[in-house]
Design a protein around this motif. Structure first.
Motif, PDB file in Angstrom:
ATOM      1  N   UNK A   1       0.848  -1.175   0.000  1.00 49.53           N
ATOM      2  CA  UNK A   1       0.000   0.000   0.000  1.00 49.53           C
ATOM      3  C   UNK A   1       0.889   1.232   0.000  1.00 49.53           C
ATOM      4  N   UNK A   2       0.472   2.229  -0.739  1.00 54.08           N
ATOM      5  CA  UNK A   2       1.267   3.451  -0.804  1.00 54.08           C
ATOM      6  C   UNK A   2       1.086   4.280   0.456  1.00 54.08           C
ATOM      7  N   UNK A   3       2.105   5.086   0.758  1.00 60.01           N
ATOM      8  CA  UNK A   3       2.032   5.962   1.913  1.00 60.01           C
ATOM      9  C   UNK A   3       0.897   6.970   1.743  1.00 60.01           C
ATOM     10  N   UNK A   4       0.667   7.456   0.516  1.00 57.48           N
ATOM     11  CA  UNK A   4      -0.417   8.410   0.261  1.00 57.48           C
ATOM     12  C   UNK A   4      -1.769   7.779   0.569  1.00 57.48           C
ATOM     13  N   UNK A   5      -1.958   6.508   0.201  1.00 53.63           N
ATOM     14  CA  UNK A   5      -3.211   5.813   0.485  1.00 53.63           C
ATOM     15  C   UNK A   5      -3.399   5.630   1.988  1.00 53.63           C
ATOM     16  N   UNK A   6      -2.328   5.268   2.688  1.00 52.05           N
ATOM     17  CA  UNK A   6      -2.400   5.119   4.138  1.00 52.05           C
ATOM     18  C   UNK A   6      -2.788   6.440   4.794  1.00 52.05           C
ATOM     19  N   UNK A   7      -2.127   7.516   4.414  1.00 52.00           N
ATOM     20  CA  UNK A   7      -2.439   8.828   5.002  1.00 52.00           C
ATOM     21  C   UNK A   7      -3.889   9.211   4.725  1.00 52.00           C
ATOM     22  N   UNK A   8      -4.383   8.913   3.538  1.00 54.83           N
ATOM     23  CA  UNK A   8      -5.777   9.197   3.204  1.00 54.83           C
ATOM     24  C   UNK A   8      -6.705   8.404   4.119  1.00 54.83           C
ATOM     25  N   UNK A   9      -6.391   7.134   4.370  1.00 58.07           N
ATOM     26  CA  UNK A   9      -7.201   6.315   5.273  1.00 58.07           C
ATOM     27  C   UNK A   9      -7.191   6.871   6.689  1.00 58.07           C
ATOM     28  N   UNK A  10      -6.059   7.460   7.088  1.00 58.33           N
ATOM     29  CA  UNK A  10      -5.948   8.057   8.417  1.00 58.33           C
ATOM     30  C   UNK A  10      -6.597   9.432   8.486  1.00 58.33           C
ATOM     31  N   UNK A  11      -6.933  10.000   7.329  1.00 52.37           N
ATOM     32  CA  UNK A  11      -7.569  11.314   7.298  1.00 52.37           C
ATOM     33  C   UNK A  11      -6.611  12.455   7.579  1.00 52.37           C
ATOM     34  N   UNK A  12      -5.317  12.249   7.263  1.00 53.77           N
ATOM     35  CA  UNK A  12      -4.302  13.278   7.499  1.00 53.77           C
ATOM     36  C   UNK A  12      -3.448  13.458   6.249  1.00 53.77           C
ATOM     37  N   UNK A  13      -2.726  14.600   6.192  1.00 55.58           N
ATOM     38  CA  UNK A  13      -1.816  14.827   5.076  1.00 55.58           C
ATOM     39  C   UNK A  13      -0.411  14.375   5.445  1.00 55.58           C
ATOM     40  N   UNK A  14       0.562  14.627   4.568  1.00 56.20           N
ATOM     41  CA  UNK A  14       1.935  14.168   4.807  1.00 56.20           C
ATOM     42  C   UNK A  14       2.594  14.847   6.006  1.00 56.20           C
ATOM     43  N   UNK A  15       2.023  15.946   6.490  1.00 56.43           N
ATOM     44  CA  UNK A  15       2.525  16.618   7.690  1.00 56.43           C
ATOM     45  C   UNK A  15       1.729  16.228   8.931  1.00 56.43           C
ATOM     46  N   UNK A  16       0.887  15.193   8.796  1.00 59.29           N
ATOM     47  CA  UNK A  16       0.010  14.702   9.866  1.00 59.29           C
ATOM     48  C   UNK A  16      -0.955  15.780  10.355  1.00 59.29           C
ATOM     49  N   UNK A  17      -1.421  16.602   9.426  1.00 54.90           N
ATOM     50  CA  UNK A  17      -2.463  17.600   9.696  1.00 54.90           C
ATOM     51  C   UNK A  17      -3.771  17.049   9.152  1.00 54.90           C
ATOM     52  N   UNK A  18      -4.903  17.323   9.819  1.00 53.49           N
ATOM     53  CA  UNK A  18      -6.185  16.774   9.367  1.00 53.49           C
ATOM     54  C   UNK A  18      -6.550  17.221   7.957  1.00 53.49           C
ATOM     55  N   UNK A  19      -7.022  16.276   7.158  1.00 53.79           N
ATOM     56  CA  UNK A  19      -7.556  16.621   5.848  1.00 53.79           C
ATOM     57  C   UNK A  19      -8.897  17.332   6.047  1.00 53.79           C
ATOM     58  N   UNK A  20      -9.258  18.219   5.137  1.00 56.58           N
ATOM     59  CA  UNK A  20     -10.540  18.935   5.293  1.00 56.58           C
ATOM     60  C   UNK A  20     -11.718  18.011   4.968  1.00 56.58           C
ATOM     61  N   UNK A  21     -12.156  17.277   5.961  1.00 57.49           N
ATOM     62  CA  UNK A  21     -13.246  16.320   5.801  1.00 57.49           C
ATOM     63  C   UNK A  21     -14.446  16.842   6.563  1.00 57.49           C
ATOM     64  N   UNK A  22     -15.561  16.969   5.861  1.00 61.21           N
ATOM     65  CA  UNK A  22     -16.795  17.397   6.511  1.00 61.21           C
ATOM     66  C   UNK A  22     -17.348  16.215   7.315  1.00 61.21           C
ATOM     67  N   UNK A  23     -17.642  16.451   8.585  1.00 55.63           N
ATOM     68  CA  UNK A  23     -18.041  15.379   9.489  1.00 55.63           C
ATOM     69  C   UNK A  23     -19.428  15.662  10.056  1.00 55.63           C
ATOM     70  N   UNK A  24     -20.325  14.671   9.959  1.00 61.17           N
ATOM     71  CA  UNK A  24     -21.642  14.781  10.592  1.00 61.17           C
ATOM     72  C   UNK A  24     -21.489  14.630  12.095  1.00 61.17           C
ATOM     73  N   UNK A  25     -22.282  15.369  12.840  1.00 62.33           N
ATOM     74  CA  UNK A  25     -22.291  15.270  14.301  1.00 62.33           C
ATOM     75  C   UNK A  25     -22.896  13.933  14.722  1.00 62.33           C
ATOM     76  N   UNK A  26     -22.295  13.284  15.703  1.00 61.79           N
ATOM     77  CA  UNK A  26     -22.813  12.023  16.236  1.00 61.79           C
ATOM     78  C   UNK A  26     -23.869  12.308  17.309  1.00 61.79           C
ATOM     79  N   UNK A  27     -24.893  11.472  17.423  1.00 59.16           N
ATOM     80  CA  UNK A  27     -25.845  11.606  18.532  1.00 59.16           C
ATOM     81  C   UNK A  27     -25.117  11.440  19.876  1.00 59.16           C
ATOM     82  N   UNK A  28     -25.703  11.914  20.943  1.00 61.20           N
ATOM     83  CA  UNK A  28     -25.062  11.894  22.261  1.00 61.20           C
ATOM     84  C   UNK A  28     -24.744  10.494  22.767  1.00 61.20           C
ATOM     85  N   UNK A  29     -25.487   9.480  22.314  1.00 54.90           N
ATOM     86  CA  UNK A  29     -25.234   8.123  22.804  1.00 54.90           C
ATOM     87  C   UNK A  29     -24.114   7.411  22.040  1.00 54.90           C
ATOM     88  N   UNK A  30     -23.481   8.071  21.088  1.00 59.19           N
ATOM     89  CA  UNK A  30     -22.381   7.469  20.334  1.00 59.19           C
ATOM     90  C   UNK A  30     -21.049   7.893  20.949  1.00 59.19           C
TER      91      UNK A  30
END
Length: 157
Positions: free
Chosen positions: A1-30
């Motif tokens: 597996x490529x390092x780029x694919x791994x970083x994408x799976x982790x949701x971070x860039x090559x500097x370990x900064x979060x990728x701009x991913x829009x996230x739905x809010x979880x209900x309180x019981x999650x």
């Protein structure tokens, strides 16, 4: 597996900064909970404020509990095969097998191994429940990570 694919799976860039991913809010019981034994200095308490259960790369789904505030970032990521059904699976070092785990933060990303995960996936409700245990190695010390999570999909699966 490529390092780029791994970083994408982790949701971070090559500097370990979060990728701009829009996230739905979880209900309180999650939740996404974990403890480290012994205490893991880079993460004094695992208190995620962002939860993700979505596919960020082909053929896999990422389950992420992340703390992100300002420059502070740490997370536990479990990556599973997209077609993986409920069951008990073994974590292996690296990206081999149907599931793998990483702890990511200022220390870089650490592979989880020597552990198991019990998964319950509900495709109709687009939910996941898991109990997991694995180990990470950091500065010649072995840390046990023990956790559980219950999340709804935050993006396409």
């Amino acid at each position: 597996m490529s390092n780029a694919n791994l970083l994408q799976q982790l949701g971070v860039d090559e500097n370990l900064k979060p990728l701009p991913i829009k996230v739905k809010q979880q209900p309180l019981d999650k939740y996404y909970k974990a403890t480290f034994t012994p205490d893991f200095p880079p993460i004094p308490r695992f208190e995620p404020n962002v939860f993700m259960y979505a596919s960020f790369a082909p053929d896999t789904v990422s389950v992420i509990g992340r703390y992100h505030k300002g420059n502070a970032l740490y997370q536990i990521t479990i990556v599973i095969d997209q077609k993986l059904e409920s069951g008990i699976y073994t974590f292996m070092r690296g990206e081999e097998g149907p599931v793998f785990a990483h702890v990511t933060g200022t220390q870089g990303f650490l592979y989880g191994d020597n552990g198991r995960i019990k998964l319950v996936r509900n495709n109709i409700e687009q939910s996941i429940y898991a109990e997991f245990k694995f180990q990470i190695e950091f500065e010649d010390t072995t840390y046990n990570v023990d956790g559980s999570l219950a999340l709804l999909a935050t993006g396409p699966l």
